[in-house]
Design an enzyme around this catalytic site. Structure first.
Site, PDB file in Angstrom:
ATOM      1  N   ASP A 116       0.898  -1.117  -0.178  1.00  0.00           N
ATOM      2  CA  ASP A 116      -0.023   0.076  -0.057  1.00  0.00           C
ATOM      3  C   ASP A 116       0.800   1.488   0.024  1.00  0.00           C
ATOM      4  O   ASP A 116       2.152   0.978  -0.273  1.00  0.00           O
ATOM      5  CB  ASP A 116      -1.057   0.206   1.367  1.00  0.00           C
ATOM      6  CG  ASP A 116      -2.241   0.781   0.959  1.00  0.00           C
ATOM      7  OD1 ASP A 116      -2.301   2.013   1.149  1.00  0.00           O
ATOM      8  OD2 ASP A 116      -3.691   0.244   0.272  1.00  0.00           O
ATOM      9  N   ASP A 117       0.723   2.257   0.248  1.00  0.00           N
ATOM     10  CA  ASP A 117       1.203   3.818   0.930  1.00  0.00           C
ATOM     11  C   ASP A 117       2.187   3.077   0.993  1.00  0.00           C
ATOM     12  O   ASP A 117       2.924   2.495   1.568  1.00  0.00           O
ATOM     13  CB  ASP A 117       0.686   4.814   0.562  1.00  0.00           C
ATOM     14  CG  ASP A 117       0.770   6.323   0.614  1.00  0.00           C
ATOM     15  OD1 ASP A 117       1.956   6.322   0.394  1.00  0.00           O
ATOM     16  OD2 ASP A 117       0.030   7.098   0.863  1.00  0.00           O
ATOM     17  N   LYS A 149      -3.355  -0.578  -6.686  1.00  0.00           N
ATOM     18  CA  LYS A 149      -5.128  -0.043  -6.102  1.00  0.00           C
ATOM     19  C   LYS A 149      -4.436   1.663  -6.578  1.00  0.00           C
ATOM     20  O   LYS A 149      -2.773   2.190  -5.421  1.00  0.00           O
ATOM     21  CB  LYS A 149      -4.258  -0.204  -4.623  1.00  0.00           C
ATOM     22  CG  LYS A 149      -5.196   0.525  -3.603  1.00  0.00           C
ATOM     23  CD  LYS A 149      -5.276   0.604  -2.599  1.00  0.00           C
ATOM     24  CE  LYS A 149      -5.514   1.030  -1.617  1.00  0.00           C
ATOM     25  NZ  LYS A 149      -5.291   0.931   0.326  1.00  0.00           N
ATOM     26  N   ASP A 187      -5.389   5.367  -5.501  1.00  0.00           N
ATOM     27  CA  ASP A 187      -6.333   6.141  -4.497  1.00  0.00           C
ATOM     28  C   ASP A 187      -6.487   7.670  -5.530  1.00  0.00           C
ATOM     29  O   ASP A 187      -6.278   7.678  -6.209  1.00  0.00           O
ATOM     30  CB  ASP A 187      -4.911   6.320  -3.440  1.00  0.00           C
ATOM     31  CG  ASP A 187      -5.805   6.414  -2.146  1.00  0.00           C
ATOM     32  OD1 ASP A 187      -6.912   6.743  -2.127  1.00  0.00           O
ATOM     33  OD2 ASP A 187      -4.954   5.657  -1.210  1.00  0.00           O
ATOM     34  N   SER A 221     -10.496   3.784  -6.185  1.00  0.00           N
ATOM     35  CA  SER A 221     -10.414   3.912  -5.437  1.00  0.00           C
ATOM     36  C   SER A 221     -11.163   5.628  -4.814  1.00  0.00           C
ATOM     37  O   SER A 221     -12.091   5.795  -4.740  1.00  0.00           O
ATOM     38  CB  SER A 221      -9.972   5.067  -4.066  1.00  0.00           C
ATOM     39  OG  SER A 221      -8.805   3.642  -3.807  1.00  0.00           O
ATOM     40  N   ARG A 262     -13.230   0.730  -4.325  1.00  0.00           N
ATOM     41  CA  ARG A 262     -13.358   1.068  -2.645  1.00  0.00           C
ATOM     42  C   ARG A 262     -14.754   2.312  -2.526  1.00  0.00           C
ATOM     43  O   ARG A 262     -14.577   3.375  -2.982  1.00  0.00           O
ATOM     44  CB  ARG A 262     -12.672   1.324  -1.750  1.00  0.00           C
ATOM     45  CG  ARG A 262     -11.519   0.508  -1.729  1.00  0.00           C
ATOM     46  CD  ARG A 262     -11.773   0.362  -0.127  1.00  0.00           C
ATOM     47  NE  ARG A 262     -11.695   1.447   0.376  1.00  0.00           N
ATOM     48  CZ  ARG A 262     -11.228   2.010   1.348  1.00  0.00           C
ATOM     49  NH1 ARG A 262      -9.844   1.535   0.729  1.00  0.00           N
ATOM     50  NH2 ARG A 262     -11.612   3.751   1.940  1.00  0.00           N
ATOM     51  N   ASP A 282     -12.423   4.534   4.662  1.00  0.00           N
ATOM     52  CA  ASP A 282     -11.311   3.469   5.127  1.00  0.00           C
ATOM     53  C   ASP A 282     -11.680   2.449   6.339  1.00  0.00           C
ATOM     54  O   ASP A 282     -12.388   3.320   7.423  1.00  0.00           O
ATOM     55  CB  ASP A 282     -10.829   3.541   5.847  1.00  0.00           C
ATOM     56  CG  ASP A 282      -9.101   4.953   4.599  1.00  0.00           C
ATOM     57  OD1 ASP A 282      -9.859   4.529   3.451  1.00  0.00           O
ATOM     58  OD2 ASP A 282      -8.422   5.195   5.045  1.00  0.00           O
TER      59      ASP A 282
HETATM   60  C1  GLA Z   1      -6.006   6.162   1.837  1.00  0.00           C
HETATM   61  C2  GLA Z   1      -6.986   4.999   1.449  1.00  0.00           C
HETATM   62  C3  GLA Z   1      -6.428   3.279   2.287  1.00  0.00           C
HETATM   63  C4  GLA Z   1      -5.123   3.436   2.325  1.00  0.00           C
HETATM   64  C5  GLA Z   1      -4.524   4.910   2.780  1.00  0.00           C
HETATM   65  C6  GLA Z   1      -3.119   4.637   2.625  1.00  0.00           C
HETATM   66  O1  GLA Z   1      -6.548   6.339   3.027  1.00  0.00           O
HETATM   67  O2  GLA Z   1      -8.875   4.980   1.365  1.00  0.00           O
HETATM   68  O3  GLA Z   1      -6.667   2.251   1.796  1.00  0.00           O
HETATM   69  O4  GLA Z   1      -4.386   3.010   1.066  1.00  0.00           O
HETATM   70  O5  GLA Z   1      -4.932   5.908   1.446  1.00  0.00           O
HETATM   71  O6  GLA Z   1      -2.381   6.541   2.511  1.00  0.00           O
END
Ligand code: GLA
Length: 438
Positions: free
Chosen positions: A79-80, A156, A158, A190, A215, A219
């Site tokens: 992820d991030d 993914k 965002d 997202s 999404r 979150d």
């Molecule tokens: C957003 C996304 C999360 C995650 C964070 C990472 O909030 O919805 O799922 O990926 O960013 O910073």
């Protein structure tokens, strides 16, 4: 003549817009770093848990060695906070050199070597949500190519530090750019999270054409409250979002938090049951190195997984919400089977809920019933027979049902054999073999 040309043109533009990767005919399953490991980049002091290649190799080892992969949990998703704060000299994204010294391509080879797939994270905006470089309209094609060259299998994307016009252009353009790489890359958008409004102002037809999953909502956090908020949102808006799901394109209520700190065992079964019946992607965000055997048993429940992975790909719906105490969910499955989830919101004592299959819209007949978490065949039920289920506080009872005209002893093996064959079709022979003992 003019008409033919128009039709051809329309067909062509639809074909180029559509995400044409043939992936995710059933909801994707795997592991995703964010909810459990967040943006921990302190590798000096927390080397085992920081966002680094070590963490992803560890999780890949666990998925491959502890029976997850055979059940379908194959994605290992970054992820991030994976990238360097700066693009390289050619303007390409690059991983943080200290935390990913081997590079992403090497990590991808490691993960592929274990029969797994690698997912990565990006953002359709100036920065990612945690402030790392995002993908702007002029870097979409380069970033898609970079991911493909590295051997990435899923993205993914965002939507932080962005706006509606950038997103409206960017999400479809990334879909095209991923297609153009020639590498099948699952695409998680997202986008809807960033499109407000009640009911949400989202064009689910377009989403279904360009993304494999998306999404819809906020979150997930490590708490029961968070699960309830998500389930409420998904059910309150089910008339809009439920028809949008199907093979290759799924609503995503966010990660499974089973095995973390916030849920009791009953609540963990509830998340598994609800995510399965909603045809949700099953991405665990937990520490597979230390996950408890209780959590593992729930996450590895084969019938819950088979329900989630049903090839018809119809998302379940809430049929009934009574007195803010009980919700009943139903999902049609292939071969006339179906699943029911009785979900109790009571917190004081088990809820004894009386109903009949007829009340739940089942057609006249006799049904075989298998209790998914008790792992037991229940007495055969006529649609008109009243029955009582006892549901633990904040827990579920989940059933797999199918109509039968034959005696119980004959019907059961036949139906489960069918289920097994289906799983075999997904290429999960080991899974099917181990189910034969049911
Ligand atoms: C957003 C996304 C999360 C995650 C964070 C990472 O909030 O919805 O799922 O990926 O960013 O910073």
């Amino acid at each position: 003549m003019y008409q033919v040309a128009t039709v051809l043109l329309l067909a062509f533009s639809a074909a180029t817009r559509a995400l044409d990767n043939g992936l995710m005919k059933t909801p994707p399953m795997g592991w995703l770093a964010w909810e459990r490991f967040r943006c921990d980049i302190d590798c000096d002091n927390d080397p085992q848990n920081c966002i680094s290649e070590v963490l992803f190799r560890d999780m890949a080892d666990r998925l491959a060695e502890d029976g997850w992969r055979e059940l379908g949990y194959v994605y290992v998703n970054i992820d991030d906070c994976w990238s360097s704060k700066k693009r390289d000299e050619q303007g390409r994204l690059q991983p943080d050199p200290k935390r990913f010294p081997g590079g992403i391509a090497k990590l991808a080879r490691y993960i592929h070597g274990r029969g797994l797939k690698l997912g990565i994270y990006g953002d359709m905006g100036t920065y990612t949500c945690a402030g790392y470089p995002g993908t702007t309209l002029d870097t979409i094609e380069m970033d898609a190519r970079t991911f493909a060259e590295w051997g990435v299998d899923m993205l993914k994307l965002d939507g932080c530090y962005s706006n509606s016009s950038v997103q409206e252009q960017g999400y479809p353009l990334m879909s095209k750019a991923l297609n153009a790489t020639g590498r099948p890359i699952g695409y998680s958008c997202s986008w809807p999270c960033y499109q407000g409004g009640l009911p949400p102002k989202v064009n689910y037809t377009v989403l279904g054409e360009i993304c494999n999953l998306w999404r819809n909502y906020e979150d997930i956090q490590d708490s029961w409250d968070s699960i309830l908020t998500i389930v409420d949102w998904f059910t309150d808006h089910q008339d809009i979002i439920q028809p949008a799901a199907g093979p290759g394109h799924w609503n995503d209520p966010d990660m499974l938090i089973i095995g973390d700190y916030g849920l009791s065992m009953d609540q963990s079964r509830s998340q598994m049951a609800l995510w399965a019946i909603m045809a949700a992607p099953l991405f665990m965000s937990n520490d597979l190195r230390t996950v408890s055997s209780g959590a593992r048993t729930i996450l590895q429940n084969k019938v819950a997984i088979a329900i989630n992975q049903d090839p018809l790909g119809i998302q379940g719906r809430r049929l009934i919400k009574e007195k803010s105490e009980i919700d009943v969910f139903w999902r049609p499955l292939s071969d006339d089977a179906s699943a029911l989830v009785f979900f109790s919101r009571r917190t004081d004592m088990p809820f004894r809920y009386q109903t009949s299959l007829k009340t739940l819209n089942y057609t006249a007949g006799t049904y075989m019933v298998y209790d998914v978490f008790l792992q037991k065949i229940q007495p055969t039920l006529k649609d008109t027979t009243n029955f009582v289920v006892s549901i633990n506080p904040t827990g579920v009872v989940m059933w797999y049902l199918f109509p039968t005209t034959v005696r119980q002893e004959e019907a059961e093996p036949v139906r489960f054999t069918k289920m097994l064959k289906r799983i075999k079709l997904y290429g999960r022979e080991d899974y099917a073999d181990s189910l034969t003992g049911l």
